[in-house]
Scaffold this active site. Structure first.
Site, PDB file in Angstrom:
ATOM      1  N   GLY A  46       0.817  -0.976  -0.031  1.00 45.77           N
ATOM      2  CA  GLY A  46      -0.072  -0.111   0.047  1.00 45.77           C
ATOM      3  C   GLY A  46       0.806   1.133   0.150  1.00 45.77           C
ATOM      4  O   GLY A  46       1.984   1.225  -0.680  1.00 45.77           O
ATOM      5  N   SER A  48       3.406   2.995   2.848  1.00 42.43           N
ATOM      6  CA  SER A  48       3.993   2.693   3.974  1.00 42.43           C
ATOM      7  C   SER A  48       3.467   4.014   4.911  1.00 42.43           C
ATOM      8  O   SER A  48       3.312   3.787   6.147  1.00 42.43           O
ATOM      9  CB  SER A  48       5.301   2.391   4.140  1.00 42.43           C
ATOM     10  OG  SER A  48       6.100   3.206   3.275  1.00 42.43           O
ATOM     11  N   CYS A  77       6.292  -5.155   0.304  1.00 39.61           N
ATOM     12  CA  CYS A  77       6.365  -3.954  -0.323  1.00 39.61           C
ATOM     13  C   CYS A  77       6.183  -2.939   1.043  1.00 39.61           C
ATOM     14  O   CYS A  77       7.033  -2.922   1.747  1.00 39.61           O
ATOM     15  CB  CYS A  77       5.189  -3.741  -1.279  1.00 39.61           C
ATOM     16  SG  CYS A  77       5.830  -2.559  -2.607  1.00 39.61           S
ATOM     17  N   ILE A 132       5.488  -2.561  -7.743  1.00 32.46           N
ATOM     18  CA  ILE A 132       4.414  -1.814  -7.690  1.00 32.46           C
ATOM     19  C   ILE A 132       5.204  -0.538  -6.826  1.00 32.46           C
ATOM     20  O   ILE A 132       5.087  -0.681  -5.580  1.00 32.46           O
ATOM     21  CB  ILE A 132       3.121  -1.941  -7.516  1.00 32.46           C
ATOM     22  CG1 ILE A 132       2.382  -2.834  -8.182  1.00 32.46           C
ATOM     23  CG2 ILE A 132       2.188  -0.629  -7.489  1.00 32.46           C
ATOM     24  CD1 ILE A 132       1.127  -3.525  -7.874  1.00 32.46           C
ATOM     25  N   ARG A 133       5.613   0.521  -7.742  1.00 34.04           N
ATOM     26  CA  ARG A 133       6.465   1.555  -6.618  1.00 34.04           C
ATOM     27  C   ARG A 133       7.129   0.825  -5.547  1.00 34.04           C
ATOM     28  O   ARG A 133       7.088   1.483  -4.223  1.00 34.04           O
ATOM     29  CB  ARG A 133       5.306   2.503  -6.354  1.00 34.04           C
ATOM     30  CG  ARG A 133       4.672   3.339  -7.427  1.00 34.04           C
ATOM     31  CD  ARG A 133       3.917   4.240  -6.874  1.00 34.04           C
ATOM     32  NE  ARG A 133       4.404   5.484  -6.415  1.00 34.04           N
ATOM     33  CZ  ARG A 133       4.325   5.968  -5.141  1.00 34.04           C
ATOM     34  NH1 ARG A 133       3.211   5.546  -4.342  1.00 34.04           N
ATOM     35  NH2 ARG A 133       5.032   7.084  -4.929  1.00 34.04           N
ATOM     36  N   HIS A 168       4.697  -7.789  -4.980  1.00 26.00           N
ATOM     37  CA  HIS A 168       3.474  -8.239  -4.433  1.00 26.00           C
ATOM     38  C   HIS A 168       3.196  -9.794  -4.855  1.00 26.00           C
ATOM     39  O   HIS A 168       2.474  -9.938  -5.881  1.00 26.00           O
ATOM     40  CB  HIS A 168       2.338  -7.488  -5.134  1.00 26.00           C
ATOM     41  CG  HIS A 168       2.406  -5.899  -4.449  1.00 26.00           C
ATOM     42  ND1 HIS A 168       1.166  -5.610  -3.466  1.00 26.00           N
ATOM     43  CD2 HIS A 168       3.249  -4.950  -4.786  1.00 26.00           C
ATOM     44  CE1 HIS A 168       1.782  -4.424  -3.366  1.00 26.00           C
ATOM     45  NE2 HIS A 168       2.629  -3.674  -4.077  1.00 26.00           N
ATOM     46  N   GLU A 170       0.958 -11.577  -3.950  1.00 26.81           N
ATOM     47  CA  GLU A 170      -0.722 -11.923  -3.951  1.00 26.81           C
ATOM     48  C   GLU A 170      -1.081 -11.529  -5.253  1.00 26.81           C
ATOM     49  O   GLU A 170      -2.419 -11.845  -5.573  1.00 26.81           O
ATOM     50  CB  GLU A 170      -1.110 -11.322  -2.902  1.00 26.81           C
ATOM     51  CG  GLU A 170      -1.258  -9.561  -2.683  1.00 26.81           C
ATOM     52  CD  GLU A 170      -0.158  -8.793  -2.764  1.00 26.81           C
ATOM     53  OE1 GLU A 170       0.818  -9.379  -2.674  1.00 26.81           O
ATOM     54  OE2 GLU A 170      -0.355  -7.403  -3.050  1.00 26.81           O
TER      55      GLU A 170
END
Ligand code: GLN
Length: 187
Positions: A46, A48, A77, A132-133, A168, A170
């Site tokens: 998400g 942080s 992440c 992702i980022r 990620h 998941e």
């Protein structure tokens, strides 16, 4: 064995589904007291800084810091950023549970997000990893085992009862990373 997924912000439901697909009993954790009901925890990706804000609003931070010292926890992440002992770009408070340094958003603006095959030290096909980022693990200290790397950079690490991934797991079809966490938790 009941596994909690921290559900304050970010991508928690995909983790819950993946854990359930693998036969684990998974439940969302939204309040500090719910940590008493689980034996292990996933801290999802998400943002942080937002995750930290939520944790500090509800007096959750200290309870979580105690939990991760004692119980199997997997940070992905933003979750990995929270577990790290040192955070850069910019420096940020963390749980300081793992002997790793991370740099946030380390892949720059042009390739904020990408999917790559990463080398899995346990052998077999490369892991499909969705970044992702993503942060980058810039150093690993004593007691930290690198389980997967992308080029020369560790992207999945373990230190005793703790695991951290900069990607990620998941979001890809590959279930091996969650399976490794469940293995770490034990029967
Ligand atoms: N860029 C986010 C951060 O710095 C992490 C991205 C993620 O969790 N996908 O916290």
């Amino acid at each position: 064995m009941k596994v909690g997924v921290l559900a304050l912000q970010g991508d928690f439901d995909a983790h819950r589904r993946r854990l359930q697909e693998l036969g684990a009993s998974a439940t969302l954790v939204r309040k500090p007291a719910q940590l008493d009901e689980v034996e292990a925890l996933v801290i999802p990706g998400g943002e942080s800084s937002t995750l930290l804000w939520h944790l500090e609003q509800h007096g959750f931070f200290h309870r979580l810091a105690e939990f991760v010292r004692a119980r199997p926890t997997f940070g992905t992440c933003a979750g990995a950023i929270l577990l790290a002992s040192e955070v850069a770009n910019p420096p940020q408070k963390s749980l300081g549970a793992m002997n790793i340094s991370v740099e946030r958003n380390a892949y720059g603006r042009q390739i904020n997000s990408f999917i790559g095959g990463v080398h899995w030290t346990r052998g077999g096909d490369p892991l499909e990893a969705v970044f992702i980022r993503a942060p980058r693990i810039t150093s690993v200290g004593e007691g930290v085992e690198v389980l997967a790397s992308e080029g020369s950079h560790p992207v999945l690490v373990q230190q005793g009862h703790l695991m951290a991934a900069t990607f990620h797991p998941e979001l890809s079809a590959d279930k091996r990373v969650h399976a490794a966490f469940l293995e770490l938790i034990g029967p």
